[in-house]
Enzyme design. Sequence first.
Site, PDB file in Angstrom:
ATOM      1  N   THR B  15      -2.930 -11.516   5.372  1.00  0.00           N
ATOM      2  CA  THR B  15      -1.824 -10.612   5.705  1.00  0.00           C
ATOM      3  C   THR B  15      -2.247  -9.165   5.465  1.00  0.00           C
ATOM      4  O   THR B  15      -3.209  -8.908   4.748  1.00  0.00           O
ATOM      5  CB  THR B  15      -0.590 -10.903   4.817  1.00  0.00           C
ATOM      6  OG1 THR B  15      -0.966 -10.746   3.443  1.00  0.00           O
ATOM      7  CG2 THR B  15      -0.082 -12.308   5.041  1.00  0.00           C
ATOM      8  N   ASP B  16      -1.536  -8.219   6.082  1.00  0.00           N
ATOM      9  CA  ASP B  16      -1.782  -6.817   5.776  1.00  0.00           C
ATOM     10  C   ASP B  16      -0.476  -6.162   5.305  1.00  0.00           C
ATOM     11  O   ASP B  16       0.521  -6.834   5.089  1.00  0.00           O
ATOM     12  CB  ASP B  16      -2.445  -6.072   6.943  1.00  0.00           C
ATOM     13  CG  ASP B  16      -1.516  -5.863   8.133  1.00  0.00           C
ATOM     14  OD1 ASP B  16      -0.279  -5.987   7.987  1.00  0.00           O
ATOM     15  OD2 ASP B  16      -2.029  -5.561   9.221  1.00  0.00           O
ATOM     16  N   ARG B  17      -0.518  -4.878   5.112  1.00  0.00           N
ATOM     17  CA  ARG B  17       0.603  -4.161   4.505  1.00  0.00           C
ATOM     18  C   ARG B  17       1.900  -4.223   5.319  1.00  0.00           C
ATOM     19  O   ARG B  17       2.953  -3.841   4.814  1.00  0.00           O
ATOM     20  CB  ARG B  17       0.206  -2.705   4.211  1.00  0.00           C
ATOM     21  CG  ARG B  17      -0.162  -1.906   5.421  1.00  0.00           C
ATOM     22  CD  ARG B  17      -0.850  -0.616   5.036  1.00  0.00           C
ATOM     23  NE  ARG B  17       0.076   0.379   4.575  1.00  0.00           N
ATOM     24  CZ  ARG B  17       0.739   1.236   5.364  1.00  0.00           C
ATOM     25  NH1 ARG B  17       0.588   1.192   6.674  1.00  0.00           N
ATOM     26  NH2 ARG B  17       1.538   2.120   4.851  1.00  0.00           N
TER      27      ARG B  17
END
Lengths: 145, 145, 145, 145
Positions: B15-17
């Site tokens: 996942t990313d931000r």
Amino acid sequence: MEILPYCRNVYYYETDRMDVVSHTNYIRWMEEARVSFLNKIGMSYHKIEEAGFMLPVLEVKCKYKQSLTFGDSFCIYSYITEYNGFKMTIYYEIYNKDTKSLCASAQSYHCFTDKNMKPTRINQKAPQLHDIFINAMKVTYSELK
Amino acid sequence: MEILPYCRNVYYYETDRMDVVSHTNYIRWMEEARVSFLNKIGMSYHKIEEAGFMLPVLEVKCKYKQSLTFGDSFCIYSYITEYNGFKMTIYYEIYNKDTKSLCASAQSYHCFTDKNMKPTRINQKAPQLHDIFINAMKVTYSELK
Amino acid sequence: MEILPYCRNVYYYETDRMDVVSHTNYIRWMEEARVSFLNKIGMSYHKIEEAGFMLPVLEVKCKYKQSLTFGDSFCIYSYITEYNGFKMTIYYEIYNKDTKSLCASAQSYHCFTDKNMKPTRINQKAPQLHDIFINAMKVTYSELK
Amino acid sequence: MEILPYCRNVYYYETDRMDVVSHTNYIRWMEEARVSFLNKIGMSYHKIEEAGFMLPVLEVKCKYKQSLTFGDSFCIYSYITEYNGFKMTIYYEIYNKDTKSLCASAQSYHCFTDKNMKPTRINQKAPQLHDIFINAMKVTYSELK
């Protein structure tokens, strides 16, 4: 010998759903910093490989103190803290470039091997390489943390 | 020939931000799905390599439709859409395993080469491998999307 | 407006067992180059987010021409090739910094959305941002490829 | 309570130019195994988050013993070795699934925090979660290593 730390920006894809850099990336940054450090002391991975040696990682440790996120820059200061011609320990401090706060401290443990991964004493097999590592233990950083 | 899609959970570090899977990981998932698909049709990377060939990626395309995040599972359906004994195109559909919604569609383009990366016709050099790819074009999936 | 390309070294962990950079990393490099390009034209991700917009990736394409490996440096030249206040296409050329050979060409397709991921016309909602993107279409690179 | 280890194949993109899995990926595998382990003991990340807590990583350690490469499968056995309602240590053993040889042993150190990252005693704030962790210390594996 005076060198500069290894610095760069955090990449977007290095963050995770907590909006901070995934702790898993710090181990990659240690490798980036180690490669840069070895280049600066005149002992690149290619030079080590061309001399017939390898420098595998035996162990890593990383303590996380403050988070970094997208938009931040960091600097890594690498130090050879142990070296005996056979084994080597590198110590890393990762700083937020702007706030100057310490984000992580880490260590990687290595040994020298030949091309067949057999442990090897480079102080005996390659004294000129050995001298470079001995000198590299005295490296200081010109840029204040 | 009836096979199962390639399915797994999303990893936290993927996942990313934005709290969704970084779009950069879908290209990795295509590789995972391709490896799994080739295994299932009886044509593993190791088998291709042992026969003296390589299958480099010439081009990738990926269209993002719906996001996935930590806690989601996905399934990838891979299809050989073009194959002429020399070049091959694989088409991928990535589904959310639970909602059954299409999250991405993608393509990878390949050619066969020898060990020196020289383009090679496997229909001439390795007819038995060629037949396996021809048959793999008729693969169907036993699990409904 | 004249800018510099985005350049850096290949990291050791970006290579794969073929001793070349895994093709999956080029999509990450595109993101790095895009972030750098947007910073240079005065339109950072943070500025876009603070203005209430997001710029998700709708599609990526990448053509691989020549491989890169550990020890190589690359430079990425990014260009806005399409922009209409709503959708945007960025085109990338990835060069080996030393040999000057073209290693990959790529495209990413984007649209502007609000914070809820609803597509939005920034030419209407944020004319001052719109102007920056219009001007950015005329960017040239001061460093010869 | 008897559970199964976390097992999967090595991905192609996880290898590096030495034709072995990059040592940096083991830290990611630890996270994968931790997520799987917490799911199995009935204490998923989502459940922890929904109860208002977070479980950040304070420190990781990993000792590399034998390499893995593409084509290999591995199994990870996770154990809670220390837990006091406030801090937790998880110990991991990573085995080659086929040869049964130990490839790495590792540890991750955690503490519980509230949503604002303030350290929190879950034995006081959430006794029912506390009990689950206490019981999880007695987990055994049904599959022989």
